[in-house]
Scaffold this motif. Structure first.
Motif, PDB file in Angstrom:
ATOM      1  N   PHE A   1      -8.469  -0.332  15.517  1.00  0.00           N
ATOM      2  CA  PHE A   1      -7.664   0.796  15.050  1.00  0.00           C
ATOM      3  C   PHE A   1      -6.341   0.878  15.809  1.00  0.00           C
ATOM      4  N   TYR A   2      -5.270   1.132  15.050  1.00  0.00           N
ATOM      5  CA  TYR A   2      -3.936   1.238  15.623  1.00  0.00           C
ATOM      6  C   TYR A   2      -3.217   2.424  15.008  1.00  0.00           C
ATOM      7  N   THR A   3      -2.315   3.009  15.797  1.00  0.00           N
ATOM      8  CA  THR A   3      -1.442   4.068  15.294  1.00  0.00           C
ATOM      9  C   THR A   3      -0.008   3.650  15.555  1.00  0.00           C
ATOM     10  N   THR A   4       0.811   3.698  14.522  1.00  0.00           N
ATOM     11  CA  THR A   4       2.207   3.301  14.663  1.00  0.00           C
ATOM     12  C   THR A   4       3.033   4.091  13.656  1.00  0.00           C
ATOM     13  N   THR A   5       4.247   3.662  13.424  1.00  0.00           N
ATOM     14  CA  THR A   5       5.113   4.362  12.483  1.00  0.00           C
ATOM     15  C   THR A   5       5.494   3.442  11.336  1.00  0.00           C
TER      16      THR A   5
ATOM     17  N   VAL B   1       3.996   8.621  10.564  1.00  0.00           N
ATOM     18  CA  VAL B   1       2.932   8.087  11.420  1.00  0.00           C
ATOM     19  C   VAL B   1       1.843   7.488  10.548  1.00  0.00           C
ATOM     20  N   VAL B   2       1.403   6.302  10.921  1.00  0.00           N
ATOM     21  CA  VAL B   2       0.426   5.570  10.115  1.00  0.00           C
ATOM     22  C   VAL B   2      -0.754   5.170  10.995  1.00  0.00           C
TER      23      VAL B   2
ATOM     24  N   MET C   1       0.843  -1.182   0.000  1.00  0.00           N
ATOM     25  CA  MET C   1       0.000   0.000   0.000  1.00  0.00           C
ATOM     26  C   MET C   1       0.877   1.229   0.000  1.00  0.00           C
ATOM     27  N   SER C   2       0.549   2.220  -0.823  1.00  0.00           N
ATOM     28  CA  SER C   2       1.427   3.358  -1.018  1.00  0.00           C
ATOM     29  C   SER C   2       1.329   4.325   0.142  1.00  0.00           C
ATOM     30  N   LEU C   3       2.467   4.727   0.675  1.00  0.00           N
ATOM     31  CA  LEU C   3       2.519   5.737   1.724  1.00  0.00           C
ATOM     32  C   LEU C   3       3.053   7.050   1.180  1.00  0.00           C
ATOM     33  N   THR C   4       3.069   7.185  -0.132  1.00  0.00           N
ATOM     34  CA  THR C   4       3.608   8.383  -0.764  1.00  0.00           C
ATOM     35  C   THR C   4       2.577   9.489  -0.763  1.00  0.00           C
TER      36      THR C   4
ATOM     37  N   ARG D   1      -7.835   5.515   6.760  1.00  0.00           N
ATOM     38  CA  ARG D   1      -6.874   4.656   7.450  1.00  0.00           C
ATOM     39  C   ARG D   1      -6.492   3.479   6.553  1.00  0.00           C
ATOM     40  N   PHE D   2      -5.256   3.055   6.641  1.00  0.00           N
ATOM     41  CA  PHE D   2      -4.810   1.891   5.872  1.00  0.00           C
ATOM     42  C   PHE D   2      -5.493   0.647   6.419  1.00  0.00           C
TER      43      PHE D   2
END
Length: 247
Positions: free
Chosen positions: A36-40, A27-28, A1-4, A69-70
């Protein structure tokens, strides 16, 4: 999945300098099966070659939910321990089997290896499953037992399946005549064994019960009663009835 990140259009002006590397948000936000999660990005890419690192490479195609959100279509409950391991090397203390399955899916190989050394996974993967691989037709017999039990469940609270379990060729010889009688009467019996491994008949029967219960059925077993079938002399210890309770 693109994070660009997607560059915004600019007003006409002097030619811009050549573009540099794509900007990656550190941050993702993740939606894993509704959790739901938040990480790097660094955490997700910590182990090159893992499926997570591949999912969040700059060239991967993005899959997002309605909030941007991804999205990962896996059980979210057990993703937290995966992140904890990637962040700090912390091993899970609960739901070991479920986390092990997710670590296998995400190809977190160091975590998979560590979990395989825990008593829960070692006992299941190295001891019990290796034993069952030496029991001819084990999985097929389980499926047959369930089919037979379901076939007899119409308008009944319980149904039973007759099982013959023999560990050795000598055990099998004791059952030959009884099995011949059952065949002549056109009565179905599921036969396990012989096998070449240390576990005894009760170990095999416990495994059968465990694996059928893992499919959601309520089942118990005991020696075959005289009302069900009377084995020939010397064969009683090899015939059992598995009782399925439906309601």
């Amino acid at each position: 999945m693109s994070l660009t990140s997607t560059p915004r259009s600019l007003r006409p002006g002097p030619a811009a300098p050549p573009a540099g590397p794509p900007t990656i948000s550190p941050v993702v936000e993740l939606n894993v099966g509704g959790e739901f999660y938040t990480t790097t990005v660094g955490t997700l890419r910590k182990l090159p070659g893992s499926k997570l690192a591949e999912m969040f490479s700059s060239s991967a195609k993005a899959v997002t939910d309605t909030e941007g959100r991804f999205f990962i279509d896996r059980p979210g409950t057990y993703f937290g321990p995966i992140l904890d391991y990637l962040r700090s090397g912390q091993l899970p203390t609960q739901h070991i089997r479920e986390v092990y399955r997710e670590a296998q899916f995400y190809e977190i190989k160091p975590l998979v290896k560590l979990l395989e050394d825990t008593p829960q996974i070692f006992g299941e993967q190295v001891a019990r499953k290796q034993f069952l691989l030496r029991v001819p037709g084990y999985s097929e017999n389980l499926e047959l037992m369930v089919r037979l039990a379901r076939a007899e469940a119409v308008a009944a609270r319980c149904s039973s399946v007759l099982v013959c379990a023999v560990r050795t060729e000598e055990d099998a010889a004791h059952c030959t005549e009884s099995l011949r009688v059952l065949e002549a009467d056109k009565r179905l019996v599921v036969k396990f064994g012989p096998w070449k491994a240390a576990p005894v008949i009760r170990d095999l029967l416990d495994s059968v019960q465990m694996d059928i219960e893992a499919q959601g059925y309520q089942v118990a077993y005991d020696y075959c009663s005289k009302k069900t079938f009377q084995p020939k002399p010397g064969a009683h210890d090899y015939f059992y009835t598995f009782l399925f309770t439906w309601w």
